[in-house]
Design an enzyme around this catalytic site. Structure first.
Site, PDB file in Angstrom:
ATOM      1  N   GLU A  89       0.845  -1.207   0.000  1.00  0.00           N
ATOM      2  CA  GLU A  89       0.000   0.000   0.000  1.00  0.00           C
ATOM      3  C   GLU A  89       0.875   1.249   0.000  1.00  0.00           C
ATOM      4  OE1 GLU A  89      -2.744   1.480  -0.206  1.00  0.00           O
ATOM      5  OE2 GLU A  89      -4.426   0.419   0.663  1.00  0.00           O
ATOM      6  N   ASP A  90       0.387   2.296  -0.618  1.00  0.00           N
ATOM      7  CA  ASP A  90       1.093   3.576  -0.575  1.00  0.00           C
ATOM      8  C   ASP A  90       1.015   4.203   0.813  1.00  0.00           C
ATOM      9  OD1 ASP A  90      -1.641   3.887  -0.818  1.00  0.00           O
ATOM     10  OD2 ASP A  90      -1.566   5.378  -2.421  1.00  0.00           O
ATOM     11  N   ARG A 142       0.982  12.564  -9.039  1.00  0.00           N
ATOM     12  CA  ARG A 142       1.472  11.191  -8.847  1.00  0.00           C
ATOM     13  C   ARG A 142       2.912  11.038  -9.335  1.00  0.00           C
ATOM     14  NH1 ARG A 142      -2.851   7.865  -7.391  1.00  0.00           N
ATOM     15  NH2 ARG A 142      -4.851   8.299  -8.393  1.00  0.00           N
TER      16      ARG A 142
HETATM   17  P1  IMP Z   1      -7.543   4.579   4.272  1.00  0.00           P
HETATM   18  O1  IMP Z   1      -8.532   3.529   3.878  1.00  0.00           O
HETATM   19  O2  IMP Z   1      -8.241   5.751   4.931  1.00  0.00           O
HETATM   20  O3  IMP Z   1      -6.406   4.063   5.103  1.00  0.00           O
HETATM   21  O4  IMP Z   1      -7.000   5.223   2.969  1.00  0.00           O
HETATM   22  C1  IMP Z   1      -6.218   4.568   2.088  1.00  0.00           C
HETATM   23  C2  IMP Z   1      -6.180   5.297   0.763  1.00  0.00           C
HETATM   24  O5  IMP Z   1      -6.574   6.676   0.866  1.00  0.00           O
HETATM   25  C3  IMP Z   1      -4.776   5.321   0.246  1.00  0.00           C
HETATM   26  O6  IMP Z   1      -4.475   4.159  -0.458  1.00  0.00           O
HETATM   27  C4  IMP Z   1      -4.782   6.571  -0.615  1.00  0.00           C
HETATM   28  O7  IMP Z   1      -5.248   6.269  -1.901  1.00  0.00           O
HETATM   29  C5  IMP Z   1      -5.773   7.496   0.059  1.00  0.00           C
HETATM   30  N1  IMP Z   1      -5.103   8.507   0.913  1.00  0.00           N
HETATM   31  C6  IMP Z   1      -5.110   8.566   2.261  1.00  0.00           C
HETATM   32  N2  IMP Z   1      -4.392   9.619   2.706  1.00  0.00           N
HETATM   33  C7  IMP Z   1      -3.902  10.216   1.612  1.00  0.00           C
HETATM   34  C8  IMP Z   1      -3.023  11.353   1.412  1.00  0.00           C
HETATM   35  O8  IMP Z   1      -2.553  12.025   2.357  1.00  0.00           O
HETATM   36  N3  IMP Z   1      -2.735  11.651   0.119  1.00  0.00           N
HETATM   37  C9  IMP Z   1      -3.210  10.939  -0.937  1.00  0.00           C
HETATM   38  N4  IMP Z   1      -3.996   9.878  -0.789  1.00  0.00           N
HETATM   39  C10 IMP Z   1      -4.351   9.505   0.474  1.00  0.00           C
END
Ligand code: IMP
Length: 176
Positions: free
Chosen positions: A98-99, A164
């Site tokens: 995951e990023d 990106r």
């Molecule tokens: P989560 O489910 O809230 O943990 O979010 C995961 C996804 O949200 C990541 O894979 C990103 O695509 C997006 N995301 C969360 N925070 C950021 C950020 O600070 N910048 C860009 N994308 C984000």
């Protein structure tokens, strides 16, 4: 995006060093074993391609796409699979890449979802973790950097589809 202000947070050199170290750790962990490395599109593509090249073992590449954010910078809390694996993970070691882990909802969903497909193991690697933003208990096995709750872009991460292609991570603020 001209109306956005970028302030660099993690340099290209810092990222590359961290990814190299994580690759060495994973090489030792999976020594002489085959892994299925899953790239969670779109944001992970850059981290993924650097990380798998830093892992010296047999790697099968797979891709998933999920949506939880749309074009907003707030998590919807909903996770939908838009692209699924093409091969089986039954009895395989899976590395989910995951990023960024923000609320943890996406990673938790994917871990639970993949566990139902009978893998031998599922490990997780994330370049970035926002510990202060977690909404669910979400353990990440390999974390590159812990950051604050600010929205970040670059190295695969976007804001409304932009940024990106930056080779570094930056905080982004709207000027308007
Ligand atoms: P989560 O489910 O809230 O943990 O979010 C995961 C996804 O949200 C990541 O894979 C990103 O695509 C997006 N995301 C969360 N925070 C950021 C950020 O600070 N910048 C860009 N994308 C984000």
């Amino acid at each position: 995006m001209h109306n956005m202000n970028l302030s660099p947070l993690i340099s290209e050199e810092e990222i590359q060093k961290k990814v190299h170290n994580m690759g060495q750790t994973l090489t030792a962990k999976y020594k002489d074993q085959q892994i299925v490395a899953i790239c969670v599109l779109k944001g992970s593509f850059m981290f993924y391609s650097d990380l798998i090249r830093a892992i010296d073992t047999d790697v099968i590449c797979e891709y998933m796409a999920v949506s939880s954010y749309g074009n907003s910078s707030q998590s919807s809390g909903e996770v939908k699979i838009n692209l699924d694996l093409t091969g089986t993970i039954r009895d395989r070691h899976v590395l989910l890449i995951e990023d960024i882990v923000d609320t943890g909802l996406t990673l938790n969903f994917l871990k639970n979802h993949l566990a139902m497909r009978g893998p031998r193991s599922v490990a997780t690697a994330a370049l970035l973790l926002k510990p202060g933003a977690l909404k669910v208990d979400c353990a990440v096995d390999h974390v590159g950097f812990e950051i604050s709750n600010d929205f970040v872009v670059g190295y695969g991460l976007d804001y409304q589809g932009y940024f990106r292609n930056l080779p570094y991570i930056a905080q982004v603020q709207s000027l308007s």
